[in-house]
Design a protein around this motif. Sequence first.
Motif, PDB file in Angstrom:
ATOM      1  N   ILE A  13      36.909 -87.690  74.359  1.00  0.00           N
ATOM      2  CA  ILE A  13      35.941 -88.627  74.948  1.00  0.00           C
ATOM      3  C   ILE A  13      36.570 -89.348  76.141  1.00  0.00           C
ATOM      4  N   GLN A  22      29.146 -88.721  79.169  1.00  0.00           N
ATOM      5  CA  GLN A  22      30.197 -89.237  78.282  1.00  0.00           C
ATOM      6  C   GLN A  22      29.673 -90.209  77.226  1.00  0.00           C
ATOM      7  N   LYS A  26      30.022 -89.403  73.255  1.00  0.00           N
ATOM      8  CA  LYS A  26      30.686 -90.327  72.318  1.00  0.00           C
ATOM      9  C   LYS A  26      29.764 -90.644  71.145  1.00  0.00           C
TER      10      LYS A  26
END
Length: 107
Positions: A13, A22, A26
């Motif tokens: 991540i 991103q 996550k």
Amino acid sequence: MRIIARRTLREFITERAGHKDQPALKAALDSWFAEVSKAAWTSTADVKRLYATSSIVSADRIVFNIKGNNYRLVVAVDFEKAIVWIKWVGTHKDYDRIDVKEVDHGD
């Protein structure tokens, strides 16, 4: 299930920082971790019930599709000991370049 090598997820991540997906990645990995932590799998059939799109590669090697199949997560599972080892996480494109049966943490 006890999950080993969560750091692999965190590092991946972090590596994706700056990519527009991103935050969604996550969230997807955090969700997977939370669900699997609560699971009590005794066989691959239990895995398929929770994750119908997962791929059972061998008796102990399973591939999960993450974030709409944009990413892949490879784990090894010891059902008797209730342990999941994170072996690899990456993009679908990168996944096509690995040997899923042999890949191990750090590869």
